[in-house]
Scaffold this active site. Structure first.
Site, PDB file in Angstrom:
ATOM      1  CB  CYS A 105      40.978  44.705  32.939  1.00  0.00           C
ATOM      2  SG  CYS A 105      39.606  43.889  32.109  1.00  0.00           S
ATOM      3  CG  HIS A 147      43.482  39.191  33.322  1.00  0.00           C
ATOM      4  ND1 HIS A 147      43.596  40.195  34.266  1.00  0.00           N
ATOM      5  CD2 HIS A 147      42.651  39.679  32.362  1.00  0.00           C
ATOM      6  CE1 HIS A 147      42.867  41.236  33.889  1.00  0.00           C
ATOM      7  NE2 HIS A 147      42.285  40.944  32.725  1.00  0.00           N
TER       8      HIS A 147
END
Length: 196
Positions: A105, A147
């Protein structure tokens, strides 16, 4: 314009984002800035909360995965031109047998972990022109969407890890929130001590 990416620990990453209204000013500028920011950070997805905006928007360009030899040719082709904007998205269905894949991320640099997700989704959203769309995705495309969708729900991929993994990552996550990490893109750290 490249926007600073908000680091782990900022409260905006924990807020459930709000819908973007139809009369949102300069939406096309925001979308353009988000893509530019994502490319500058070499990411494949970026959500509103990651640039400090608790809004239900995320952008995806999965083309970097199109030459991944571990994927089928069909999936490589699907990802080669998978560039989209998702506004006010709602995942309606997640189904299939769960599978693990290594995720990272932009808000949590230098940490990658296997995350278990379902392989198929049905999602409704507005595109960048505010046209309503409902589509089904599977495999890696579905995972990237899940996500980014988690971001607009106030969820991070680290939330999906075992309690042991979370404990092992705790000090690294605290360092990220304090800016004690080297990144080659612009970031905003919530616990950065001033005058460093």
């Amino acid at each position: 314009m490249v926007l600073p990416i908000v680091a782990y620990g900022d409260p905006v990453l924990r807020k459930k984002a709000k819908d973007i209204p139809k009369d949102f000013p300069n939406l096309e500028v925001l979308v353009s800035n988000m893509f530019e920011t994502m490319y500058k950070a070499s990411g494949v997805g970026l959500a509103g909360p990651q640039v400090g905006l608790p809004l239900r928007i995320f952008v995806i360009d999965a083309s970097p995965f199109s030459d991944d030899e571990d994927l089928s040719e069909e999936e490589q082709n699907q990802l080669s031109d998978f560039k989209k904007t998702f506004i006010n998205a709602k995942i309606e269905i997640e189904e299939g047998e769960e599978w693990a894949f290594n995720e990272g991320c932009l808000s949590i640099p230098d940490i990658r972990e296997d995350v278990v997700r379902k392989p198929e989704i049905k999602i409704s959203y507005l595109d960048e022109n505010l046209n309503p769309i409902t589509e089904r995705y599977s495999g890696l495309a579905a995972r990237i969407i899940q996500h980014e969708y988690d971001h607009i729900e106030g969820i991070l991929f680290t939330d999906k890890l075992s309690s042991l993994k979370k404990r092992l990552l705790k000090s690294r996550l605290e360092k990220i929130s304090k800016g004690k990490i080297n990144v080659d893109y612009k970031m905003r750290f919530p616990n950065l001590k001033k005058g460093r």
